[in-house]
Design a protein around this motif. Sequence first.
Motif, mmCIF file in Angstrom:
data_model
loop_
_atom_site.group_PDB
_atom_site.id
_atom_site.type_symbol
_atom_site.label_atom_id
_atom_site.label_comp_id
_atom_site.label_asym_id
_atom_site.label_seq_id
_atom_site.Cartn_x
_atom_site.Cartn_y
_atom_site.Cartn_z
ATOM 1 N N LEU A 1 -5.739 5.671 -1.859
ATOM 2 C CA LEU A 1 -5.387 5.038 -3.115
ATOM 3 C C LEU A 1 -6.620 5.054 -4.015
ATOM 4 O O LEU A 1 -7.753 5.091 -3.507
ATOM 5 C CB LEU A 1 -4.932 3.598 -2.908
ATOM 6 N N ILE B 1 0.841 -1.201 0.000
ATOM 7 C CA ILE B 1 0.000 0.000 0.000
ATOM 8 C C ILE B 1 0.875 1.250 0.000
ATOM 9 O O ILE B 1 0.603 2.199 -0.738
ATOM 10 C CB ILE B 1 -0.969 -0.013 1.208
ATOM 11 N N CYS C 1 -6.658 0.745 1.942
ATOM 12 C CA CYS C 1 -6.359 1.453 0.687
ATOM 13 C C CYS C 1 -7.218 2.702 0.553
ATOM 14 O O CYS C 1 -6.728 3.768 0.150
ATOM 15 C CB CYS C 1 -6.586 0.534 -0.515
ATOM 16 N N ALA D 1 -5.089 0.484 -6.316
ATOM 17 C CA ALA D 1 -5.288 -0.856 -5.762
ATOM 18 C C ALA D 1 -6.462 -1.503 -6.496
ATOM 19 O O ALA D 1 -7.525 -0.898 -6.624
ATOM 20 C CB ALA D 1 -5.574 -0.802 -4.269
#
Length: 146
Positions: free
Chosen positions: A139, A110, A134, A116
């Motif tokens: 992300l 991560i 995430c 992701a």
Amino acid sequence: MEKNKTCCFFGHREVTHNIRPKLTSIIEKLITEDSVTEFYVGNQGQFDNMVYSVLKELKAKYPQIRYTVVLAYMPDEHIQEVYGEDTLFPDGMENVPKKFAISKRNDWMIQQSCFAVCYVHKITGGAAKFREKCIKKKLKVIDIYQ
């Protein structure tokens, strides 16, 4: 390596649906539309194995990409036979107790990533936990299951 060109993957050990075509399409879009060139995947189950297989195939079409199987445990002969040079054992992992190794490895992935790709269809378990991490780390999360 630029973080904004890096993607990691999290999913359940068992894949209950035929997601390979969708997974391939998502990875190709990441490469062609988002200029992602670096991919990190684990090696703990069917989802990870499918991701690795798709990345290996796509490497022939997109030679600029790199994919790495990030290991939670010290590599042995079997791992070397299966993945060859496609592995990474992050610094410091050798000191992590075995019961925390997968979580520590996932946290490492991560940290390296901007994207992701997740295959989560149950609200419990490691895949769901790391999908949430995430999101919290901001992300760009792409859900295969939805």
